[in-house]
Design a protein around this motif. Structure first.
Motif, PDB file in Angstrom:
ATOM      1  N   ILE A   1       0.874  -1.178   0.000  1.00 45.39           N
ATOM      2  CA  ILE A   1       0.000   0.000   0.000  1.00 45.39           C
ATOM      3  C   ILE A   1       0.907   1.224   0.000  1.00 45.39           C
ATOM      4  O   ILE A   1       1.000   1.960   0.984  1.00 45.39           O
ATOM      5  N   PRO A   2       1.624   1.447  -1.095  1.00 44.12           N
ATOM      6  CA  PRO A   2       2.642   2.506  -1.111  1.00 44.12           C
ATOM      7  C   PRO A   2       2.081   3.901  -0.932  1.00 44.12           C
ATOM      8  O   PRO A   2       2.798   4.803  -0.521  1.00 44.12           O
ATOM      9  N   ASN A   3       0.805   4.101  -1.234  1.00 51.04           N
ATOM     10  CA  ASN A   3       0.216   5.443  -1.130  1.00 51.04           C
ATOM     11  C   ASN A   3      -0.648   5.607   0.116  1.00 51.04           C
ATOM     12  O   ASN A   3      -1.512   6.478   0.157  1.00 51.04           O
ATOM     13  N   LEU A   4      -0.423   4.762   1.108  1.00 50.53           N
ATOM     14  CA  LEU A   4      -1.214   4.828   2.334  1.00 50.53           C
ATOM     15  C   LEU A   4      -1.117   6.207   2.971  1.00 50.53           C
ATOM     16  O   LEU A   4      -0.031   6.733   3.187  1.00 50.53           O
ATOM     17  N   GLU A   5      -2.296   6.783   3.275  1.00 54.03           N
ATOM     18  CA  GLU A   5      -2.345   8.114   3.869  1.00 54.03           C
ATOM     19  C   GLU A   5      -2.879   8.099   5.293  1.00 54.03           C
ATOM     20  O   GLU A   5      -2.560   8.993   6.079  1.00 54.03           O
ATOM     21  N   GLU A   6      -3.713   7.105   5.624  1.00 56.50           N
ATOM     22  CA  GLU A   6      -4.316   7.073   6.959  1.00 56.50           C
ATOM     23  C   GLU A   6      -4.177   5.678   7.553  1.00 56.50           C
ATOM     24  O   GLU A   6      -4.554   4.685   6.926  1.00 56.50           O
ATOM     25  N   LEU A   7      -3.649   5.606   8.778  1.00 58.14           N
ATOM     26  CA  LEU A   7      -3.486   4.333   9.477  1.00 58.14           C
ATOM     27  C   LEU A   7      -4.030   4.481  10.889  1.00 58.14           C
ATOM     28  O   LEU A   7      -3.588   5.345  11.657  1.00 58.14           O
ATOM     29  N   ASN A   8      -5.013   3.650  11.239  1.00 57.58           N
ATOM     30  CA  ASN A   8      -5.635   3.678  12.556  1.00 57.58           C
ATOM     31  C   ASN A   8      -5.442   2.322  13.220  1.00 57.58           C
ATOM     32  O   ASN A   8      -6.000   1.317  12.793  1.00 57.58           O
ATOM     33  N   LEU A   9      -4.644   2.300  14.284  1.00 56.90           N
ATOM     34  CA  LEU A   9      -4.383   1.075  15.052  1.00 56.90           C
ATOM     35  C   LEU A   9      -4.953   1.162  16.461  1.00 56.90           C
ATOM     36  O   LEU A   9      -4.598   0.361  17.326  1.00 56.90           O
ATOM     37  N   SER A  10      -5.842   2.110  16.700  1.00 56.11           N
ATOM     38  CA  SER A  10      -6.334   2.388  18.049  1.00 56.11           C
ATOM     39  C   SER A  10      -7.013   1.189  18.693  1.00 56.11           C
ATOM     40  O   SER A  10      -7.569   0.327  18.019  1.00 56.11           O
ATOM     41  N   TRP A  11      -6.945   1.159  20.014  1.00 59.17           N
ATOM     42  CA  TRP A  11      -7.610   0.151  20.847  1.00 59.17           C
ATOM     43  C   TRP A  11      -7.152  -1.281  20.521  1.00 59.17           C
ATOM     44  O   TRP A  11      -7.929  -2.226  20.563  1.00 59.17           O
ATOM     45  N   ASN A  12      -5.886  -1.399  20.212  1.00 60.43           N
ATOM     46  CA  ASN A  12      -5.244  -2.709  20.093  1.00 60.43           C
ATOM     47  C   ASN A  12      -4.099  -2.733  21.116  1.00 60.43           C
ATOM     48  O   ASN A  12      -3.024  -2.183  20.865  1.00 60.43           O
ATOM     49  N   SER A  13      -4.333  -3.355  22.250  1.00 58.67           N
ATOM     50  CA  SER A  13      -3.376  -3.258  23.353  1.00 58.67           C
ATOM     51  C   SER A  13      -2.034  -3.907  23.039  1.00 58.67           C
ATOM     52  O   SER A  13      -1.012  -3.541  23.618  1.00 58.67           O
ATOM     53  N   ASN A  14      -2.014  -4.871  22.114  1.00 63.99           N
ATOM     54  CA  ASN A  14      -0.755  -5.547  21.798  1.00 63.99           C
ATOM     55  C   ASN A  14       0.171  -4.716  20.923  1.00 63.99           C
ATOM     56  O   ASN A  14       1.311  -5.116  20.684  1.00 63.99           O
ATOM     57  N   VAL A  15      -0.325  -3.575  20.442  1.00 60.04           N
ATOM     58  CA  VAL A  15       0.554  -2.685  19.692  1.00 60.04           C
ATOM     59  C   VAL A  15       1.676  -2.191  20.599  1.00 60.04           C
ATOM     60  O   VAL A  15       2.816  -1.988  20.157  1.00 60.04           O
ATOM     61  N   GLY A  16       1.347  -2.007  21.878  1.00 63.73           N
ATOM     62  CA  GLY A  16       2.351  -1.560  22.839  1.00 63.73           C
ATOM     63  C   GLY A  16       3.533  -2.499  22.895  1.00 63.73           C
ATOM     64  O   GLY A  16       3.380  -3.706  23.080  1.00 63.73           O
ATOM     65  N   GLY A  17       4.722  -1.952  22.701  1.00 64.17           N
ATOM     66  CA  GLY A  17       5.932  -2.755  22.691  1.00 64.17           C
ATOM     67  C   GLY A  17       6.258  -3.337  21.334  1.00 64.17           C
ATOM     68  O   GLY A  17       7.342  -3.895  21.130  1.00 64.17           O
ATOM     69  N   ASN A  18       5.338  -3.239  20.397  1.00 68.14           N
ATOM     70  CA  ASN A  18       5.520  -3.828  19.071  1.00 68.14           C
ATOM     71  C   ASN A  18       5.363  -2.820  17.939  1.00 68.14           C
ATOM     72  O   ASN A  18       5.310  -3.213  16.769  1.00 68.14           O
ATOM     73  N   LEU A  19       5.248  -1.556  18.270  1.00 73.42           N
ATOM     74  CA  LEU A  19       4.996  -0.548  17.236  1.00 73.42           C
ATOM     75  C   LEU A  19       6.034  -0.570  16.111  1.00 73.42           C
ATOM     76  O   LEU A  19       5.669  -0.430  14.940  1.00 73.42           O
ATOM     77  N   PRO A  20       7.319  -0.767  16.412  1.00 67.60           N
ATOM     78  CA  PRO A  20       8.298  -0.801  15.309  1.00 67.60           C
ATOM     79  C   PRO A  20       8.039  -1.911  14.299  1.00 67.60           C
ATOM     80  O   PRO A  20       8.394  -1.766  13.125  1.00 67.60           O
ATOM     81  N   LEU A  21       7.419  -3.021  14.732  1.00 69.93           N
ATOM     82  CA  LEU A  21       7.128  -4.108  13.801  1.00 69.93           C
ATOM     83  C   LEU A  21       6.211  -3.643  12.674  1.00 69.93           C
ATOM     84  O   LEU A  21       6.289  -4.147  11.556  1.00 69.93           O
ATOM     85  N   ILE A  22       5.336  -2.679  12.997  1.00 68.60           N
ATOM     86  CA  ILE A  22       4.371  -2.201  12.008  1.00 68.60           C
ATOM     87  C   ILE A  22       4.922  -1.039  11.202  1.00 68.60           C
ATOM     88  O   ILE A  22       4.789  -0.994   9.983  1.00 68.60           O
ATOM     89  N   CYS A  23       5.537  -0.112  11.876  1.00 69.72           N
ATOM     90  CA  CYS A  23       5.862   1.165  11.240  1.00 69.72           C
ATOM     91  C   CYS A  23       7.312   1.299  10.805  1.00 69.72           C
ATOM     92  O   CYS A  23       7.682   2.341  10.245  1.00 69.72           O
ATOM     93  N   GLN A  24       8.141   0.285  11.026  1.00 69.34           N
ATOM     94  CA  GLN A  24       9.553   0.434  10.676  1.00 69.34           C
ATOM     95  C   GLN A  24       9.779   0.499   9.176  1.00 69.34           C
ATOM     96  O   GLN A  24      10.847   0.892   8.709  1.00 69.34           O
TER      97      GLN A  24
END
Length: 501
Positions: free
Chosen positions: A118-141
């Motif tokens: 999704i090279p042209n992604l403009e909006e990303l909503n990961l809210s209310w997913n508690s497992n994102v904590g500590g793992n954010l770099p896995l998604i956004c790196q």
């Protein structure tokens, strides 16, 4: 993925979703094949040693690597397609909404890879997913400099202090970012130094929300240093940071540079008298300000007279929330005098300020002149019968004609005569949709004869849908009248009352 989880494709009930995702991913694949190698295309313009597409098709020595690469890309796309199908994500071309969908660590690792298609992604909503904590770099790196991301929402994701540091490092790569919401992540306050440094590179940011993020006095100083770089900021939410109190005393000068700021939310921030003095010098300079929330800062009651009186210099102000600030007679008087000069005011909330009771007359001119007022909240203000008579008089003379929501709840000291005169005049509020006259949780009273006036008024209120009457009980005679009203008028009006005797 939306809050309502979709079933997986194996259930055989997701044809519309599958076709939608396939359609979305086909577009993504197309963009990937064209835009995904945009960098290589740009390199062709400056590097003569790179073979052209035509050269690759005719030179056998060069065909093996592109073929393997295409196979690898195709395999990865198929895997990513399966992953996004499994999530049943709600995406439209450039938006990926995965809020509240129980992402696992494995999901996030796959999601990071899937974002490549999704090279042209403009909006990303990961809210209310508690497992994102500590793992954010896995998604956004995988985000690179020049990313198209304009909106990043990470509300209540249990972000760690390390995640906060990562966000700070990520921000300089997101030059197009306009909305950043990190609210309800209480552990990132300790890494605000990194976030504030990153914000200095976010010159296009329009919305910054840090509600309930464990901010401290020191945090305000760090943010203040970043504010002078945020020339386009329109909304700033620092609310529900109870340790923030005192931070503005020496660190609010740069807030005044936010000349385009339209929304400032500082409710429940334990503002001190020193904060109020400092903000008195700053807030009146925010000439574009349209919404101001200072609610639940109880120390304002004795120290905000000058601040409230200077609100008159904000003619664009549409919403003023000052609930539960322990206002005293002097501070309320200053506010009342300033509010006369706010012609654009649409939302005015003074709830839980006891000093209003018996002194509503101080707002008389404001109520007469506020032709734009839509919401008036006077809950738990210790209103007395004379206040209700004054309000009825204002309504009777044709003012407050555009009012849509009127909250008079928890004013138990108003007698039946006061409710009667109010109900006899409320029918003139033709745009009213919600009315709340509920009693306090500890109080139960029988409805008086004024209820008949209310029923009569409702027949002449074309927009009304909700009437809050909690803990008012109806005697048998009025119960029958309410039943007849429901049968005769057939309108969808909810009377939320305390029951029948």
């Amino acid at each position: 993925m939306s809050q309502t989880r979709k079933k997986s494709s194996s259930d055989g009930e997701t044809k519309p979703q599958t076709s939608f995702v396939n359609k979305f991913l086909r577009g993504s694949k197309l963009r990937s094949s064209k835009a995904g190698s945009r960098k290589e295309s740009n390199d062709l313009k400056t590097t003569d040693s790179q073979p052209s597409d035509e050269t690759q098709t005719t030179a056998p020595v060069d065909t093996a690597e592109p073929l393997a690469s295409e196979m690898e890309v195709g395999c990865r796309m198929e895997k990513n397609e399966q992953f996004l199908q499994k999530l049943g994500e709600k995406a439209v071309d450039k938006c990926l909404d995965l809020n509240n969908c129980g992402l696992t660590t494995a999901d996030m690792r796959e999601l990071g890879e899937a974002l490549k298609v999704i090279p042209n992604l403009e909006e990303l909503n990961l809210s209310w997913n508690s497992n994102v904590g500590g793992n954010l770099p896995l998604i956004c790196q995988k985000f690179q400099a020049g990313s198209n991301i304009q909106r990043l929402e990470l509300v209540d994701c249990a972000l760690t202090s390390e995640d906060g540091v990562f966000v700070g490092q990520l921000l300089p790569l997101l030059q197009n970012l306009e909305v950043l919401d990190l609210s309800i992540n209480r552990n990132i306050g300790g890494s605000l130094n990194s976030i504030a440094q990153g914000l200095k590179s976010a010159s296009n940011l329009k919305v910054l929300k840090l509600q309930s993020c464990g901010l401290s006095q020191k945090s305000v100083k760090l943010l203040d240093a970043a504010f002078r770089f945020l020339h386009n900021l329109r909304k700033l939410d620092l609310s529900c940071n109870k340790e923030l109190g005192g931070g503005f005393e020496d660190s609010s000068a740069q807030v005044a540079t936010l000349e385009h700021l339209q929304v400032l939310d500082l409710h429940q921030c334990s503002l001190t008298a020193g904060d109020v003095v400092s903000l008195t010098q700053v807030i009146p300079l925010l000439l574009s300000l349209q919404e101001l929330d200072l609610s639940a800062n109880k120390k304002m009651g004795t120290s905000s007279e000058n601040l409230l009186s200077r609100l008159r210099f904000l003619p664009a102000l549409k919403s003023l929330l000052i609930n539960n600030c322990a206002l005293e007679r002097e501070t309320f008087t200053a506010l009342a005098e300033a509010s006369i000069h706010l012609p654009a005011l649409e939302v005015f909330s003074l709830s839980w300020n006891k000093c209003v009771g018996g002194n509503l007359k101080l707002l008389l001119e404001t109520l007469r002149l506020s032709t734009s007022l839509r919401v008036l909240a006077l809950s738990s203000c210790s209103l007395v019968t004379e206040d209700m008579a004054l309000l009825a008089s204002v309504i009777h003379t044709g003012h407050l004609a555009r009012l849509q929501n009127l909250d008079l709840s928890y004013n138990d000291s108003v007698c039946d005569a006061g409710w009667a005169i109010f109900c006899q005049n409320v029918w003139l509020l033709k745009e009213l949709t919600e009315l709340d006259i509920s009693l306090r949780p500890s109080t139960f009273r029988d409805c008086g004869q004024w209820f008949r006036h209310l029923l009569c008024a409702v027949t002449r209120l074309p927009e009304i849908t909700e009437i809050g009457m909690k803990r008012w009980t109806l005697p048998p005679s009025l119960e029958e009248e309410l039943r007849c009203f429901d049968q005769d008028h057939g309108r969808s009006i909810h009377f939320d009352h305390g029951g029948f005797q």
